[in-house]
Each structure stands twice: as C-alpha cells, then as structure tokens.
Design an enzyme around this catalytic site. Structure first.
Site, PDB file in Angstrom:
ATOM      1  CE  LYS A 119      49.220  41.610  41.920  1.00 39.17           C
ATOM      2  NZ  LYS A 119      48.429  41.404  43.151  1.00 39.17           N
ATOM      3  CE  LYS A 201      44.485  36.112  35.511  1.00 39.08           C
ATOM      4  NZ  LYS A 201      44.954  36.120  36.751  1.00 39.08           N
ATOM      5  CE  LYS A 204      39.296  39.812  41.210  1.00 32.41           C
ATOM      6  NZ  LYS A 204      40.747  39.787  41.474  1.00 32.41           N
TER       7      LYS A 204
END
Ligand code: TRP
Length: 338
Positions: A119, A201, A204
């Site tokens: 991140k 993966k 969203k």
C-alpha cells in the site's frame, strides 16, 4: 437456568472496509462464508470505516458506503437477530485498545507487513502512520471480542498472525487477558482473481471496472464482464496450471453452484470457452439477483438500517468495554472508584 451440557459457542469476528462496492470476490471469499458460520458460532461482523481512512476517502462516499456495507451484509444473508453487526467508529474501544496494543507492538514487526509495503508503494504520496499501524487496529478489533476464529481471505493471514503474536505477548507480560485467535481461510473461493489480469486479486479498488463484478452489478453487466474475462489461447475447460483465467472462472462457478472441478470439466467437455463463460455469467447473475433485490429494498429504508447500526453498536460496545477495562486494570491505569 444455564444448561451446563450445552457447549459454549466459539466466537467469530470479521470485517470489511467500506472503501468500495463489494465484489463477488468479497462475497465468495468472505461474506458467503460468514453466512454459514452463523449456525455454529456467535458472530460479530463489522464495517471497518476506521481502517478505510488509511487511504484518502471522499467523506460523502465513505458515509454512504458505510450504510451500504451494512445493507449488503444483510442482503447477503447475515441475520441481525443471530449476529452482531456494527460500524467500527461507533465503538470507541477500538481506538482505545489500539493505543495500548500499539505500545506492545514492535516497529520491526510492523515494517515486515506485506500489505504495508504494497500500500505504501501504491499510495506513495500518502504513507501515513495509520497505514503503518493498521495491523494494530485490526488486532484490537479481534481481541476486544475474545475472538476464537477470524474468517478472512488469504491476503489477511499475516495480519491474523501479528494479532496472535500481540495477544500472546500481552498475555505473557500481564497474565491471561486475550483469547489467541485463529485464522479461518476457506478453500474454494478464497482467492477470486481479477477478470482482466488473473494474476492479481479481484479488488473493489481496481481502477478498471471490467476487472471485477460487483455484488449489485446489473445482470447484463455481470454477463458481459465475465464473457470478456481474460483466458488462455487453449480451448479446454480444465483446472490446470497456466490456465489462471479459466481456473478463476471455475472457482467462481464452483463457489456459486457447489459443483466440483471434475464435474465442471465434464459438463463442458467438447464445448468452447464461449459456452462456459456464458454459463458462469448467467449463474453468477442468477445467484446475485436476490441479493440485489434485497439490497435495494434495504437501502430505501435508512431509518431501519440506522436502528440496526445503533443496536449493533450497543451490543458490541458492551462486550468491548468489558475487555478494555480488564486491559486498563492489568496495565495499571488508575481505576476511579465506582
Ligand atoms: N484488514 C481487513 C481487510 O482489508 C479488514 C479488517 C479490519 C478485518 N479489521 C478486521 C478483518 C478484523 C477481520 C478481522 O480485508
């Protein structure tokens, strides 16, 4: 009177961030499991809005998605009469315990977290301290409820491990305080991958909306996106290495229908990818239909959702405060006479 032949039910805690509309990856990898776990466990499901702000959020969107998150849990089959559902920021004990646990977590162990590394690369303009201490807040979520089992996707395994380490360390220093939680990672559906890049993966927050199917996606879009999913140049529906795209679609199909890989391979022998993709798309759309209907019914009734939120926060808060005051006592915070 207590029936002492009754075995004490184990406790489950899990949460999802309200950082985007949930995908079939979230549904098949997490929430569908949560629904069946309600039968045998005492379950607490949380909308983790405090985790969401480790990445910059638009306030109006965050607010709306928080409410929608709760609606989706219910639409997917979480029963508010059986399980506790609440919003993380409504129970202040999460932030409070997080501070204490942070003082019992090492800089070094947080530096090793792969999600932090990922991140901070992805949001290099906003590598904030919250992103770094994210696993501590997550440990607080779990430990506050004396959780036995945490159902999560494989990507969260490292976070459960650090929560275990923190719990064990705290118990070692201050005496038995926390239940040491275990991760529960479902096999099929555990990792639904992106439709446009099956090595990643399904997420969203992926900028390409064709890479995922939302739980509340329209029927046409669902079928269209699955028809366009990236696959290999072969034409055999087979669960095998090098066929990541097909394996992913087989996982989706298998999770929705309960059919084994073998059965799926048989069903589509002699048929091409076109037929297979159409079947996956239609099955997916059919299975999502009732969820979509229930979701729109619920989101039209804001006051009902708010009353559930309030009720959930009260129930969760009661349990959380008990653990927090035990922790405060153990670490030597001065207790005022009651
Ligand atoms: N980190 C989890 C995720 O991104 C969400 C989460 C926060 C969570 N607190 C939790 C999951 C506690 C399980 C238990 O998916």
């Amino acid at each position: 009177m207590e029936n002492n032949t009754e075995i004490k039910r184990k406790k489950i805690f899990s949460g999802v961030q309200p950082s985007g509309v949930l995908t079939i990856g979230n549904y098949l990898g997490a929430i569908k499991n949560w629904v069946s776990l309600q039968q045998d466990y005492d379950c607490i499901y949380c909308v983790v809005d405090m985790h969401a702000i480790t990445v910059r959020q638009n306030p109006a969107d965050l607010r709306r998605r928080t409410l929608e998150g709760l609606a989706l849990y219910i639409a997917c089959g979480i029963d508010p009469d059986k399980s506790i559902m609440f919003v993380q920021s409504h129970v202040p004990a999460h932030a409070e315990l997080s501070w204490v646990l942070g003082c019992n977590t090492m800089f070094g162990e947080l530096s090793r977290m792969t999600q932090f590394k990922d991140k901070s690369k992805k949001h290099s303009d906003n590598v904030n301290a919250g992103l770094f201490t994210y696993p501590v807040l997550m440990a607080a979520d779990i430990l506050l409820y004396q959780t036995d089992v945490v159902p999560v996707g494989i990507d969260q395994k490292q976070h459960i491990e650090i929560a275990r380490d923190i719990a064990e360390r705290f118990n070692g220093v201050y005496g038995d305080t926390f239940t040491v939680p275990e991760a529960y990672i479902p096999k099929v559906g555990m990792k639904i991958t992106s439709l446009t890049d099956p090595s990643k993966k399904m997420s969203k927050s992926d900028p390409n909306p064709n890479s995922y199917v939302n739980i509340i996606e329209s029927r046409d879009d669902t079928i269209r996106k699955i028809k366009r999913a990236v696959t290999d140049s072969d034409s055999e529906v087979r669960f095998a290495e090098g066929k990541d795209g097909i394996c992913n679609l087989m996982n989706i199909y298998s999770s929705f229908t309960g059919k084994s890989y073998e059965k799926i391979e048989k069903e589509f022998t002699g048929k091409g990818y076109g037929d297979f993709k159409l079947a996956v798309g239609e099955t997916c759309a059919d299975c999502l239909q009732p969820i979509r209907d229930e979701f729109s019914r619920l989101t039209a009734d804001k006051s009902y959702l708010e009353s559930l939120m309030k009720d959930g926060a009260e129930k969760a808060g009661y349990i959380a405060r008990k653990t927090l005051s035990k922790v405060y006592r153990k670490i030597g915070f001065y207790q005022l006479p009651r």
